[in-house]
Design a protein around this motif. Structure first.
Motif, PDB file in Angstrom:
ATOM      1  N   THR A 114      -4.236  -4.054  -7.022  1.00  0.00           N
ATOM      2  CA  THR A 114      -3.888  -2.627  -7.070  1.00  0.00           C
ATOM      3  C   THR A 114      -4.312  -1.979  -8.382  1.00  0.00           C
ATOM      4  OG1 THR A 114      -1.621  -3.107  -7.788  1.00  0.00           O
ATOM      5  CG2 THR A 114      -1.995  -2.819  -5.417  1.00  0.00           C
ATOM      6  N   ASP A 115      -4.352  -2.738  -9.457  1.00  0.00           N
ATOM      7  CA  ASP A 115      -4.792  -2.182 -10.738  1.00  0.00           C
ATOM      8  C   ASP A 115      -6.262  -1.752 -10.706  1.00  0.00           C
ATOM      9  OD1 ASP A 115      -2.310  -2.421 -11.870  1.00  0.00           O
ATOM     10  OD2 ASP A 115      -2.819  -4.146 -13.143  1.00  0.00           O
ATOM     11  N   ARG A 116      -7.047  -2.317  -9.789  1.00  0.00           N
ATOM     12  CA  ARG A 116      -8.453  -1.928  -9.673  1.00  0.00           C
ATOM     13  C   ARG A 116      -8.625  -0.578  -8.975  1.00  0.00           C
ATOM     14  NH1 ARG A 116      -9.589  -7.604  -7.673  1.00  0.00           N
ATOM     15  NH2 ARG A 116      -9.676  -6.591  -5.655  1.00  0.00           N
ATOM     16  N   LEU A 117      -7.574  -0.110  -8.322  1.00  0.00           N
ATOM     17  CA  LEU A 117      -7.653   1.154  -7.585  1.00  0.00           C
ATOM     18  C   LEU A 117      -7.422   2.349  -8.507  1.00  0.00           C
ATOM     19  CD1 LEU A 117      -5.479   0.226  -4.471  1.00  0.00           C
ATOM     20  CD2 LEU A 117      -7.983   0.319  -4.591  1.00  0.00           C
ATOM     21  N   PRO A 118      -8.122   3.438  -8.246  1.00  0.00           N
ATOM     22  CA  PRO A 118      -7.807   4.660  -8.987  1.00  0.00           C
ATOM     23  C   PRO A 118      -6.378   5.110  -8.644  1.00  0.00           C
ATOM     24  CG  PRO A 118      -9.844   4.908  -7.708  1.00  0.00           C
ATOM     25  CD  PRO A 118      -9.233   3.609  -7.317  1.00  0.00           C
ATOM     26  N   PRO A 119      -5.734   5.846  -9.528  1.00  0.00           N
ATOM     27  CA  PRO A 119      -4.340   6.259  -9.302  1.00  0.00           C
ATOM     28  C   PRO A 119      -4.110   6.941  -7.941  1.00  0.00           C
ATOM     29  CG  PRO A 119      -4.984   6.802 -11.533  1.00  0.00           C
ATOM     30  CD  PRO A 119      -6.220   6.299 -10.830  1.00  0.00           C
ATOM     31  N   GLN A 120      -5.053   7.789  -7.520  1.00  0.00           N
ATOM     32  CA  GLN A 120      -4.870   8.484  -6.247  1.00  0.00           C
ATOM     33  C   GLN A 120      -4.847   7.495  -5.077  1.00  0.00           C
ATOM     34  OE1 GLN A 120      -7.213   8.819  -8.591  1.00  0.00           O
ATOM     35  NE2 GLN A 120      -8.309  10.746  -8.359  1.00  0.00           N
ATOM     36  N   GLU A 121      -5.687   6.477  -5.139  1.00  0.00           N
ATOM     37  CA  GLU A 121      -5.718   5.478  -4.068  1.00  0.00           C
ATOM     38  C   GLU A 121      -4.473   4.607  -4.097  1.00  0.00           C
ATOM     39  OE1 GLU A 121      -9.366   3.280  -3.692  1.00  0.00           O
ATOM     40  OE2 GLU A 121     -10.578   5.103  -3.898  1.00  0.00           O
ATOM     41  N   ARG A 122      -3.960   4.296  -5.289  1.00  0.00           N
ATOM     42  CA  ARG A 122      -2.709   3.544  -5.384  1.00  0.00           C
ATOM     43  C   ARG A 122      -1.572   4.349  -4.764  1.00  0.00           C
ATOM     44  NH1 ARG A 122      -4.310   1.970 -10.686  1.00  0.00           N
ATOM     45  NH2 ARG A 122      -2.929   3.520 -11.572  1.00  0.00           N
ATOM     46  N   ASP A 123      -1.541   5.650  -5.068  1.00  0.00           N
ATOM     47  CA  ASP A 123      -0.505   6.514  -4.498  1.00  0.00           C
ATOM     48  C   ASP A 123      -0.614   6.564  -2.975  1.00  0.00           C
ATOM     49  OD1 ASP A 123       0.379   7.056  -7.064  1.00  0.00           O
ATOM     50  OD2 ASP A 123      -0.560   9.048  -7.159  1.00  0.00           O
ATOM     51  N   LEU A 124      -1.829   6.674  -2.470  1.00  0.00           N
ATOM     52  CA  LEU A 124      -2.042   6.697  -1.022  1.00  0.00           C
ATOM     53  C   LEU A 124      -1.605   5.373  -0.398  1.00  0.00           C
ATOM     54  CD1 LEU A 124      -3.117   7.987   1.571  1.00  0.00           C
ATOM     55  CD2 LEU A 124      -5.403   7.122   0.937  1.00  0.00           C
ATOM     56  N   GLU A 126       0.576   3.231  -1.541  1.00  0.00           N
ATOM     57  CA  GLU A 126       2.040   3.148  -1.593  1.00  0.00           C
ATOM     58  C   GLU A 126       2.669   3.979  -0.482  1.00  0.00           C
ATOM     59  OE1 GLU A 126       5.836   4.138  -4.509  1.00  0.00           O
ATOM     60  OE2 GLU A 126       3.809   4.435  -5.264  1.00  0.00           O
ATOM     61  N   ARG A 127       2.176   5.198  -0.282  1.00  0.00           N
ATOM     62  CA  ARG A 127       2.717   6.048   0.790  1.00  0.00           C
ATOM     63  C   ARG A 127       2.485   5.419   2.162  1.00  0.00           C
ATOM     64  NH1 ARG A 127       0.244  10.067  -2.069  1.00  0.00           N
ATOM     65  NH2 ARG A 127      -1.301  10.436  -0.429  1.00  0.00           N
ATOM     66  N   MET A 128       1.303   4.876   2.367  1.00  0.00           N
ATOM     67  CA  MET A 128       0.994   4.253   3.660  1.00  0.00           C
ATOM     68  C   MET A 128       1.897   3.047   3.917  1.00  0.00           C
ATOM     69  SD  MET A 128      -3.163   4.476   3.790  1.00  0.00           S
ATOM     70  CE  MET A 128      -3.225   3.496   5.281  1.00  0.00           C
ATOM     71  N   LEU A 129       2.065   2.198   2.925  1.00  0.00           N
ATOM     72  CA  LEU A 129       2.921   1.030   3.104  1.00  0.00           C
ATOM     73  C   LEU A 129       4.372   1.444   3.345  1.00  0.00           C
ATOM     74  CD1 LEU A 129       1.414  -1.372   0.427  1.00  0.00           C
ATOM     75  CD2 LEU A 129       1.245  -1.586   2.923  1.00  0.00           C
ATOM     76  N   THR A 130       4.839   2.446   2.612  1.00  0.00           N
ATOM     77  CA  THR A 130       6.195   2.943   2.811  1.00  0.00           C
ATOM     78  C   THR A 130       6.356   3.516   4.216  1.00  0.00           C
ATOM     79  OG1 THR A 130       6.423   3.403   0.454  1.00  0.00           O
ATOM     80  CG2 THR A 130       7.932   4.558   1.927  1.00  0.00           C
ATOM     81  N   ASP A 131       5.361   4.264   4.662  1.00  0.00           N
ATOM     82  CA  ASP A 131       5.402   4.820   6.022  1.00  0.00           C
ATOM     83  C   ASP A 131       5.382   3.706   7.071  1.00  0.00           C
ATOM     84  OD1 ASP A 131       5.488   7.352   4.951  1.00  0.00           O
ATOM     85  OD2 ASP A 131       3.399   7.856   5.448  1.00  0.00           O
ATOM     86  N   LEU A 132       4.588   2.653   6.840  1.00  0.00           N
ATOM     87  CA  LEU A 132       4.553   1.528   7.778  1.00  0.00           C
ATOM     88  C   LEU A 132       5.904   0.820   7.832  1.00  0.00           C
ATOM     89  CD1 LEU A 132       1.041  -0.047   7.118  1.00  0.00           C
ATOM     90  CD2 LEU A 132       1.851   0.978   9.254  1.00  0.00           C
ATOM     91  N   VAL A 133       6.528   0.622   6.676  1.00  0.00           N
ATOM     92  CA  VAL A 133       7.850  -0.011   6.643  1.00  0.00           C
ATOM     93  C   VAL A 133       8.838   0.831   7.449  1.00  0.00           C
ATOM     94  CG1 VAL A 133       9.827  -0.554   5.143  1.00  0.00           C
ATOM     95  CG2 VAL A 133       7.522  -1.253   4.475  1.00  0.00           C
ATOM     96  N   THR A 134       8.822   2.124   7.229  1.00  0.00           N
ATOM     97  CA  THR A 134       9.726   3.023   7.953  1.00  0.00           C
ATOM     98  C   THR A 134       9.456   2.966   9.451  1.00  0.00           C
ATOM     99  OG1 THR A 134       9.915   4.481   6.037  1.00  0.00           O
ATOM    100  CG2 THR A 134      10.503   5.417   8.183  1.00  0.00           C
ATOM    101  N   ALA A 135       8.191   3.012   9.843  1.00  0.00           N
ATOM    102  CA  ALA A 135       7.841   2.976  11.266  1.00  0.00           C
ATOM    103  C   ALA A 135       8.299   1.677  11.920  1.00  0.00           C
ATOM    104  CB  ALA A 135       6.333   3.166  11.440  1.00  0.00           C
TER     105      ALA A 135
END
Length: 145
Positions: A114-124, A126-135
Motif C-alpha cells: 500500500t505504501d507504493r500507491l499514491p495517496p488517492q489510490e490508497r484512499d480509494l 480503503e473505501r472499496m475494502l470498507t464497502d466490501l466489508v459492509t456489503a
C-alpha cells in the motif's frame, strides 16, 4: 454483476488470510475461530457475549466454552457491564500483543504494497475494502454492525 477477476482476487485473498490465520492460531496455541473472537473484542472494544455471538455467528453454548478458555489463558478479561451489573463485558488483555507480533510479517508486507500507491489510490482502496466489508456483513441475516 461483479467482475470475475475481482471476485477471484477476493476469494484468493480470503484463502490466503485463512491460511495465515490458521498458522498464527497454531503458533499462539489457539483455535482458528478464537482469533475471530479475539479480533472482534480488540477492534470493537469491550463487548458482551451476546454481541460476540451475533458478530461471529458462534452458537452461545460454543462461545461460552471459548470465552472461558480464553479468559483462563488470559487472552480476555471479563468485567461487569457499567450500565448493567448483571451483564459482563469482555476486553482484550495485553496478551493480544503476542498476536500482533505474529501478524507483523503480514502487516509489514501489506504496508509495503500500500505504501507504493499514491495517496488517492490508497484512499480509494480503503473505501472499496470498507464497502466490501459492509456489503458482506449485510448480506447475511442477523448481521451486526
Amino acid at each position: 454483476m461483479i467482475d470475475t477477476s475481482i471476485r477471484d482476487a477476493v476469494r484468493q485473498l480470503r484463502i490466503e488470510l485463512q491460511i495465515v490465520n490458521d498458522k498464527i492460531a497454531t503458533a499462539a496455541g489457539l483455535n482458528p475461530r478464537d482469533l475471530d473472537v479475539l479480533d472482534v473484542i480488540d477492534r470493537e472494544g469491550p463487548c458482551t457475549p451476546s454481541h460476540l455471538a451475533a458478530r461471529t455467528g458462534l452458537p452461545r453454548a460454543t462461545l461460552t466454552g471459548v470465552l472461558a478458555r480464553l479468559e483462563q489463558q488470559q487472552w480476555v478479561a471479563r468485567e461487569r457491564h457499567p450500565a448493567d451489573g448483571r451483564s459482563a463485558q469482555l476486553r482484550s488483555t495485553d496478551r493480544f500483543d503476542e498476536l500482533r507480533r505474529l501478524y507483523r510479517p503480514m502487516t509489514d508486507a501489506t504496508k509495503a504494497v500500500t505504501d507504493r500507491l499514491p495517496p488517492q489510490e490508497r484512499d480509494l482502496l480503503e473505501r472499496m475494502l470498507t464497502d466490501l466489508v459492509t456489503a458482506v456483513r449485510q448480506s447475511h441475516p442477523g448481521a451486526v454492525d
